[in-house]
Design a protein around this motif. Sequence first.
Motif, PDB file in Angstrom:
ATOM      1  N   THR A   8       0.837  -1.152   0.144  1.00  0.00           N
ATOM      2  CA  THR A   8       0.170  -0.059   0.070  1.00  0.00           C
ATOM      3  C   THR A   8       0.845   1.207  -0.189  1.00  0.00           C
ATOM      4  O   THR A   8       0.551   2.332  -0.773  1.00  0.00           O
ATOM      5  CB  THR A   8      -0.941  -0.277   1.260  1.00  0.00           C
ATOM      6  N   ASN A  12       0.984   4.174  -2.998  1.00  0.00           N
ATOM      7  CA  ASN A  12       0.978   5.578  -2.657  1.00  0.00           C
ATOM      8  C   ASN A  12       2.018   6.042  -3.044  1.00  0.00           C
ATOM      9  O   ASN A  12       1.884   7.613  -3.677  1.00  0.00           O
ATOM     10  CB  ASN A  12       0.621   5.539  -0.936  1.00  0.00           C
ATOM     11  N   THR A  15       2.168   6.585  -6.846  1.00  0.00           N
ATOM     12  CA  THR A  15       1.029   7.460  -7.285  1.00  0.00           C
ATOM     13  C   THR A  15       1.721   8.978  -7.209  1.00  0.00           C
ATOM     14  O   THR A  15       1.420  10.066  -7.993  1.00  0.00           O
ATOM     15  CB  THR A  15      -0.068   7.222  -6.511  1.00  0.00           C
ATOM     16  N   SER A 149      -5.240   5.167  -8.943  1.00  0.00           N
ATOM     17  CA  SER A 149      -3.612   5.157  -8.603  1.00  0.00           C
ATOM     18  C   SER A 149      -2.812   4.400  -9.582  1.00  0.00           C
ATOM     19  O   SER A 149      -1.896   4.892 -10.040  1.00  0.00           O
ATOM     20  CB  SER A 149      -3.366   4.656  -7.234  1.00  0.00           C
ATOM     21  N   ALA A 260       6.610   8.854   1.298  1.00  0.00           N
ATOM     22  CA  ALA A 260       5.710   7.845   1.937  1.00  0.00           C
ATOM     23  C   ALA A 260       6.122   7.147   3.093  1.00  0.00           C
ATOM     24  O   ALA A 260       5.403   6.863   4.218  1.00  0.00           O
ATOM     25  CB  ALA A 260       4.981   6.866   0.904  1.00  0.00           C
TER      26      ALA A 260
END
Length: 295
Positions: A8, A12, A15, A149, A260
């Motif tokens: 995840t 993220n 993206t 995404s 991130a």
Amino acid sequence: MQAADIVTLLVNSLTWAMATFLVAAGLTLVFGTLHILNFSHGGFFMIGAYAAYSIADALGGSGSMAVYLFGSLAAGVLVALLGLVVDRLVLRRLAGVEDAYVLIATYALLLVCEGSTKLLWGLNYHSVMPPAVLDGAWIAGNAVLPKLSLFIVAAGVVVFVGLEYFLNRTGPGRLVKAIAADPWMARLLGVNVRLVYTATVALGFALAGLAGGLLVSNQTLSPTLASAFVIQAFGVIIIGGMGSISGAFLGAILLGVIDAFGQWVLPGLPGLPFFVAMTLILLLRPQGLMGKAKH
């Protein structure tokens, strides 16, 4: 941290990286050719996003993938035409001017973009739903992979590959690189340097408009959208090496991953990992990841 959490975070970060690269691509292309750092680039990205929003609204909403893609391409064309006007009225006058004056002039242009956006679309926030085919997510084990995404990641990669192919494998692209390296020699060889400059500006602005259209469903539209993205885009091209498309791409991925994972470690300090990473990279390599050191 579980494996699903790592996946995840990676999705993220990629993206964020590809969204930022889409904005930075046109900025670094124009700088690499004209050596003008266009601070207003984020403003034209914002205009592209609002234009795509209006087109989708006029055509009955953004539920259709065809409307979404058409709106993005139309926004790119519209902003490219605005870029021709800006080149004629502003950028040509900045050739050979000191960098400080260039930043002041293009920042003033950014304010014009923000004011025009408020005048045309108002101060209210707007949001656009993604096309039905990009709504929802895929489930891979315990990891959730939003379709939008993944589309943004794919779009960033396509734009990067397309630009690299154009600049390195086509005649016009090689001409752009040659003029960027030595415009004086190109003029001696009979090349219409002014025409190539104008075409490059149009392409750079088109990329800004296209990015606005592609990312219109990825954030809320507001007149402050330009400022938020232009800071990230500047960070990416500085870290990557000024004027380097591959450097901007690599810099976006690196900063995206660091940011991130940094926010996962320090959730109460959003944005701090981004600026810390920028500082450390520039201290270690002032010319950027793909930039050339000055002798």
